[in-house]
Design an enzyme around this catalytic site. Structure first.
Site, PDB file in Angstrom:
ATOM      1  CE1 TYR A   1      -3.675   2.391   0.354  1.00  0.00           C
ATOM      2  CE2 TYR A   1      -2.542   3.372   2.423  1.00  0.00           C
ATOM      3  CZ  TYR A   1      -3.553   3.327   1.326  1.00  0.00           C
ATOM      4  OH  TYR A   1      -4.400   4.451   1.520  1.00  0.00           O
TER       5      TYR A   1
ATOM      6  CG  ASP B   1       5.823   3.658   1.032  1.00  0.00           C
ATOM      7  OD1 ASP B   1       5.952   4.363   2.044  1.00  0.00           O
ATOM      8  OD2 ASP B   1       4.546   3.631   0.602  1.00  0.00           O
TER       9      ASP B   1
ATOM     10  CE  LYS C   1       0.327   4.583   8.271  1.00  0.00           C
ATOM     11  NZ  LYS C   1       0.736   4.461   6.848  1.00  0.00           N
TER      12      LYS C   1
HETATM   13  C1  LIG Z   1       0.117   4.800   5.445  1.00  0.00           C
HETATM   14  C2  LIG Z   1       0.967   4.495   4.327  1.00  0.00           C
HETATM   15  C3  LIG Z   1       0.634   5.413   3.253  1.00  0.00           C
HETATM   16  C4  LIG Z   1      -0.278   6.473   3.001  1.00  0.00           C
HETATM   17  O1  LIG Z   1      -0.080   7.187   3.990  1.00  0.00           O
HETATM   18  P1  LIG Z   1      -1.279   8.314   4.394  1.00  0.00           P
HETATM   19  O2  LIG Z   1      -0.680   9.394   5.489  1.00  0.00           O
HETATM   20  O3  LIG Z   1      -2.397   7.768   4.882  1.00  0.00           O
HETATM   21  O4  LIG Z   1      -1.574   9.040   3.182  1.00  0.00           O
HETATM   22  C5  LIG Z   1       1.869   5.115   2.175  1.00  0.00           C
HETATM   23  N1  LIG Z   1       2.656   4.019   2.198  1.00  0.00           N
HETATM   24  C6  LIG Z   1       2.718   3.265   3.259  1.00  0.00           C
HETATM   25  C7  LIG Z   1       3.726   2.150   3.474  1.00  0.00           C
HETATM   26  C8  LIG Z   1       1.689   3.475   4.311  1.00  0.00           C
HETATM   27  O5  LIG Z   1       1.413   2.396   5.351  1.00  0.00           O
END
Ligand SMILES: *Cc1c(COP(=O)(O)O)cnc(C)c1O
Length: 467
Positions: free
Chosen positions: A157, A252, A281
């Site tokens: 994701y 990511d 986060k």
């Molecule tokens: C949470 C998440 C995102 C998206 O971040 P948001 O602040 O919710 O837009 C992207 N990549 C990873 C790996 C994530 O866990």
């Protein structure tokens, strides 16, 4: 089956009429009653809890029940909820004004803190969400290479921008959706989705489209289909393959950054260095803040230095930056040692309770992050120490290596386990496709509370027939 565990019975948090009323009210004016789909408890059932307070390892719902929290705001509450240093920093920043739409001194301080931990983030740009960070990283990669295609892995994701929603994990996995409506075939067609941990598939993609692939974006360790770390050698081979074909690697670390360990999963794995990296986060300490970083020569493609446009009214907001800075400054070696110890203890006690109840499961880790997969079949020795995915695993079911094996988990058993844990005052992620999070404030009292809740939850999972 659990009678010999002699802890006091936790107070039942099973009934939540106030939360139910708030959910009914919200659903009249907020779509589905929630502002992010997983919050509606669709895949676990029951009343989604409305939380009104958090302190350390604990959260309190609107009905007044206390829960030990294993979600930690999906990561940011690294030091525990409402950590005094973070709250003080936020209050101090807020008292000076909520934002100026102009630069302020704390931004560079936070950037320095990040670069000190993750040196390949030579230059940074702050944004407000992880979605923006990955979107920007992809735009940079396309501009740098002049190529259109991106490769992502099924079950990973990267936020909700159009091109990254194909076979995404997290909420899409929870809802069982292949992708999202509203994404044009043209956009989806520029994303190649491959199975994770499958080097052969990646080699094939480069063999057929090598000169068109701008970037491979990968979670440093996949944590949005449950925790699935890269197989030994996978990250290094992926990086080598990309560079041989003139493509860039985007790692990511929105979820793993400063969470798996002090320097994210890059620091845990020490396998290869990506060209671009994204954070979110933890970096905002609970407020809306995220970042994209990378080699100076790539990052300087961004405006005002280069031709790639990116901007944001709230980017680098002083209150959010203050929260992130206080969180990272508090995340010292002692904090990571506590996180690691709490994580290991929760893993061990969950695995022991499930083993005792005869529930097939496997615990997988990515540094201090972990999740528990419930297997479909009967117990076997397959999970114990299998380590097929690079890190040791605990349990009695086969390891999960990719999206297909993650989707094969016994979700009804998770649902029963989740519900029993919630009723006994432990708040788990409301989906089997999410990582579990501890905080540095998960002390003995919090761990004892989890331990006391486990036998009933393991029995509830065992009562659901194996598949
Ligand atoms: C949470 C998440 C995102 C998206 O971040 P948001 O602040 O919710 O837009 C992207 N990549 C990873 C790996 C994530 O866990």
């Amino acid at each position: 089956m659990s009678a010999h565990i002699s802890a006091p019975a936790p107070v039942s948090a099973g009934s939540a009429p106030v939360s139910a009323g708030l959910a009914a009210r919200a659903s009249q004016v907020i779509v589905g009653g929630v502002n992010s789909p997983v919050r509606d408890f669709g895949s676990v059932g029951g009343t989604p809890r409305f939380f009104v307070k958090g302190r350390g390892a604990w959260v309190t719902c609107a009905d007044g029940h206390d829960y030990v929290d294993l979600v930690a705001a999906w990561g940011p509450a690294l030091l525990g909820h409402a950590h005094p240093d973070v709250i003080a920093a936020v209050q101090q920043a807020a008292a000076q004004g909520l934002g100026f739409g102009a630069s302020h001194p704390l931004e560079a301080e936070l950037a320095e803190e990040i670069t000190a931990r993750v040196p390949h983030a030579e230059r940074l740009r702050f944004v407000s969400t992880g979605t923006e960070a990955t979107m920007t990283a992809i735009r940079i990669a396309r501009a740098a290479t002049g190529r259109p295609l991106i490769v992502k892995f099924a079950g990973h994701y990267h936020g909700h921008s159009d091109g990254l929603l194909a076979a995404a994990g997290s909420g899409l996995a929870t809802l069982g959706l292949p992708g999202s409506a509203g994404v044009t075939p043209e956009t989806a067609g520029q994303t190649i989705v491959l199975p994770y941990n499958d080097l052969g598939a990646l080699e094939e993609a480069f063999a057929s489209h090598g000169d068109q692939i701008a970037t491979v974006i990968t979670e440093a360790a996949a944590c949005n289909m449950g925790v699935v770390p890269p197989a030994a050698g996978f990250t290094a081979a992926l990086t080598e393959l990309c560079h041989r074909h003139g493509a860039l690697v985007i790692s990511d670390e929105v979820l793993t950054g400063f969470r798996s360990g002090p320097a994210g999963y890059w620091g845990v794995e020490q396998a290869a260095t990506p060209d671009l990296v994204t954070f979110g986060k933890v970096v905002g300490g609970g407020l809306p803040l995220a970042a994209v970083g990378g080699r100076a020569s790539l990052m300087e493609l961004l405006a005002p230095m280069g031709p790639v446009y990116q901007g944001g009214t709230l980017s680098g907001n002083p209150v959010a930056v203050a929260a992130g800075l206080a969180t990272l400054r508090g995340a010292d070696d002692a904090a990571y040692a506590r996180l690691a110890a709490a994580s290991e203890q929760v893993q061990a006690m969950v695995s022991a309770a499930l083993t005792e109840a005869g529930v097939a499961h496997v615990v997988q880790t990515a540094g201090t992050l972990f999740s528990v997969f419930f297997g479909r079949g009967e117990v076997s020795a397959a999970g114990a120490g299998a380590g097929a995915a690079g890190e040791p695993t605990l349990g009695t079911a086969a390891p999960v290596l990719d999206y297909a094996t993650a989707q094969a988990q016994h979700t009804d058993r998770y649902r029963a386990f989740f519900t029993a844990m919630l009723e006994n005052g432990v708040s788990l992620p409301p989906s089997p496709f999410e990582a579990w999070f501890v905080t540095a404030a998960h002390d003995e009292a919090a761990l004892a509370h989890i331990r006391a809740a486990l036998p009933a939850a393991a029995a509830a999972a065992a009562a659901v027939p194996a598949l």
